[in-house]
Design a protein around this motif. Structure first.
Motif, mmCIF file in Angstrom:
data_model
loop_
_atom_site.group_PDB
_atom_site.id
_atom_site.type_symbol
_atom_site.label_atom_id
_atom_site.label_comp_id
_atom_site.label_asym_id
_atom_site.label_seq_id
_atom_site.Cartn_x
_atom_site.Cartn_y
_atom_site.Cartn_z
ATOM 1 N N GLU A 44 0.840 -1.204 0.000
ATOM 2 C CA GLU A 44 0.000 0.000 0.000
ATOM 3 C C GLU A 44 0.868 1.244 0.000
ATOM 4 N N GLY A 45 1.941 1.221 0.789
ATOM 5 C CA GLY A 45 2.822 2.374 0.816
ATOM 6 C C GLY A 45 3.443 2.633 -0.525
ATOM 7 N N LEU A 117 -13.871 0.631 -0.816
ATOM 8 C CA LEU A 117 -13.150 0.856 -2.066
ATOM 9 C C LEU A 117 -11.682 1.186 -1.805
ATOM 10 N N LEU A 118 -11.441 2.108 -0.896
ATOM 11 C CA LEU A 118 -10.069 2.531 -0.625
ATOM 12 C C LEU A 118 -9.250 1.408 0.001
ATOM 13 N N LYS A 119 -9.868 0.623 0.857
ATOM 14 C CA LYS A 119 -9.154 -0.474 1.486
ATOM 15 C C LYS A 119 -8.800 -1.551 0.466
ATOM 16 N N SER A 120 -9.723 -1.835 -0.447
ATOM 17 C CA SER A 120 -9.447 -2.816 -1.505
ATOM 18 C C SER A 120 -8.331 -2.323 -2.416
ATOM 19 N N SER A 121 -8.393 -1.053 -2.798
ATOM 20 C CA SER A 121 -7.380 -0.514 -3.705
ATOM 21 C C SER A 121 -6.015 -0.476 -3.024
ATOM 22 N N GLY A 122 -5.995 -0.280 -1.702
ATOM 23 C CA GLY A 122 -4.733 -0.252 -0.988
ATOM 24 C C GLY A 122 -4.056 -1.604 -0.927
ATOM 25 N N PRO A 444 -18.348 -2.466 -4.453
ATOM 26 C CA PRO A 444 -17.335 -2.270 -3.400
ATOM 27 C C PRO A 444 -17.288 -3.415 -2.393
ATOM 28 N N ALA A 445 -18.466 -3.964 -2.058
ATOM 29 C CA ALA A 445 -18.518 -5.029 -1.051
ATOM 30 C C ALA A 445 -17.928 -6.327 -1.571
ATOM 31 N N ILE A 446 -18.333 -6.755 -2.786
ATOM 32 C CA ILE A 446 -17.842 -8.042 -3.275
ATOM 33 C C ILE A 446 -16.383 -7.949 -3.735
#
Length: 500
Positions: A44-45, A117-122, A444-446
């Protein structure tokens, strides 16, 4: 931890190029935790923080330059839609307290959706909605996300251009003091919508980076703030009850209330707010409010162009934008409702115009709303162009010719829809009832459920169970919205409470 394996990472960056290729053998997969990074730091970083000197970029070679404030303007403008004109009507059919409860619930759910969304993309270092779909479900996931974004945003842009087509001729006629049917080109909505598209929308849509639109977004929000101030001011200027002739023109009072007015008797409820209301129109207001915070296709592009990006910073931008819109939505609905009560129409400005067709303030508000929706179209067009590029030219270098051609083609098609298909709003309703729940709730959920490593969050963990429940809620909302539309068509009555 799973055995290291080679996997492919695809990233769409704002300059139009895609960084792809096999990751190092030590790179984490979708099923692993924060694995070792040969250059140091977590995935993520590396994906979202600025590259340190001496380190090669991996997920993106684009240095975001958009400030926190400009990002808030852009996301707030993406949230703000023409639906604010119909929220007073929604409050009239739910009551003040029930409206506040529903609006609060929708705002919190929207913030949670952006968190997913942000957590998945991270986890996977991707800042493109379509590529999250590809990471979770392969090509079908990418195509489903791209199609939902395209349909949702084309419907939104078409609704904005419909407002321009219908309202701008009336504004010009009033300014020039012309007869209602003056046969001049500058009072023809079809010509005016083309003129606005070519002279204002297209040049803004041709900008290469979304961040540059922060200034126009700020001005657009200023226009809607003026609308809100005018609504609050008119609450103390419009008498209640309305004069009988005006009340008959609005056509929203019951026969009993009209009879009470004729007899000079007080009409219970005519100028009294209702706090909880359930009627045949209440069900129609729920989808309106559920879609009032649609901004998810724009979240990741704005994140990409953010200066010194981090997931926490982008979540703060999202929460602040949602909070600002929450306050504006509630105040506009409350004072609009407290001005006309049950006499409010589904389009608030129409109600003011029927009370006083020559009101200069309301005329200025119409101009402000027209300006706001015009400046919102380029913001909404950006994710559509990206979705089309993802489907047609994913592996190609940035091309100005393709960039311009897609924007021009989109605006041309939308203008043709607005000009030649006056009854297509029903189709847009179906599109909104299907694509919006997918973008806000289901996808976003799935995506989160599939992308989040099972070692970090097992399938039966609380976050994943909540995510699945969130997806189920989206399916229920989709079924409910489609049912209302079908019932509306079968019964032959059109109920419009506004749309996002």
């Amino acid at each position: 931890m799973e055995a290291p394996m080679e996997t492919e990472m695809v990233e769409l960056v704002p300059n139009g190029r895609h960084l792809e290729g096999p990751l190092p053998a030590s790179a984490p997969t979708a099923g692993s935790q924060r694995a070792a990074d040969p250059r140091g730091g977590s995935m993520e970083g590396r994906g979202f923080l600025q590259n340190s000197p001496g380190k090669e970029p991996h997920f993106t070679d684009f240095e975001g330059k958009t400030s926190f404030g400009m990002s808030v303007f852009n996301l707030s403008n993406a949230i703000m839609g023409s639906g604010i004109l119909g929220l007073a009507y929604a409050m009239a059919n739910t009551g003040i307290i029930l409206f506040l409860i529903l609006l609060t619930a929708v705002a919190l759910l929207s913030s949670y959706s952006i968190h997913l969304l942000l957590k998945s993309s991270g986890i996977v270092g991707i800042r493109a909605y379509e590529q999250l779909g590809y990471r979770a479900f392969g090509t079908p996931g990418k195509l489903a996300a791209a199609l939902a974004i395209t349909l949702q945003n084309i419907g939104a842009m078409s609704s904005y251009l419909y407002i321009i087509k219908s309202e701008l001729p009336l504004v010009i006629q009033t300014f020039l003091n012309l007869e209602e049917r003056t046969p001049a080109w500058y009072t023809n909505g079809n010509y005016l919508v083309i003129l606005v598209s070519v002279a204002i929308i297209l040049p803004l849509a041709l900008m290469r980076q979304l961040g540059y639109l922060g200034y126009s977004s700020g001005f657009s929000l200023g226009c809607m703030a003026f609308f809100l101030i005018a609504v609050i001011y008119k609450k103390f200027q419009v008498p209640c009850p309305l004069p009988l002739g005006v009340a008959n023109i609005t056509g929203n009072f019951s026969h009993a209330e009209e009879k009470a007015q004729l007899q000079g008797e007080p009409s219970e409820g005519l100028c009294s707010p209702r706090y909880f209301t359930l009627n045949s129109q209440t069900a129609y207001t729920i989808p309106i409010m559920a879609f009032a915070f649609v901004c998810h296709p724009e979240v990741l592009p704005i994140y990409t162009e953010l200066k010194d990006p981090s997931r926490r910073k982008m979540q703060g931008i999202s929460n602040l934008s949602i909070a600002v819109m929450y306050v504006m939505y509630f105040l506009a609905a409350l004072f609009g409702y407290l001005t006309f009560y049950d006499g409010v129409e589904s389009e608030l400005l129409h109600t003011y115009s029927k009370v006083d067709p020559f009101d200069v303030l309301i005329l200025c508000v119409r101009v402000a709303v027209l300006t706001a929706v015009t400046l919102t179209v380029p913001i909404v067009l950006f994710p559509v162009r990206r979705a089309i590029q993802q489907m047609l030219s994913q592996d190609q270098e940035f091309s100005w010719l393709r960039h311009i051609a897609i924007a021009t083609g989109l605006l041309t098609c939308i203008n043709l829809l607005v000009i030649f298909a006056p009854n297509i709003l029903g189709i847009f309703g179906v599109i909104g009832a299907t694509s919006a729940p997918c973008l806000i709730f289901i996808f976003p959920a799935i995506f989160y459920f599939r992308i989040m490593p099972t070692e970090k969050e097992p399938a039966r963990s609380t976050p994943k169970i909540l995510a699945l429940g969130f997806a189920v809620l989206g399916v229920l909302l989709m079924a409910m919205s489609l049912s209302f539309i079908v019932i509306d068509w079968v019964s032959g009555t059109s109920q419009h409470g506004g749309s996002h």
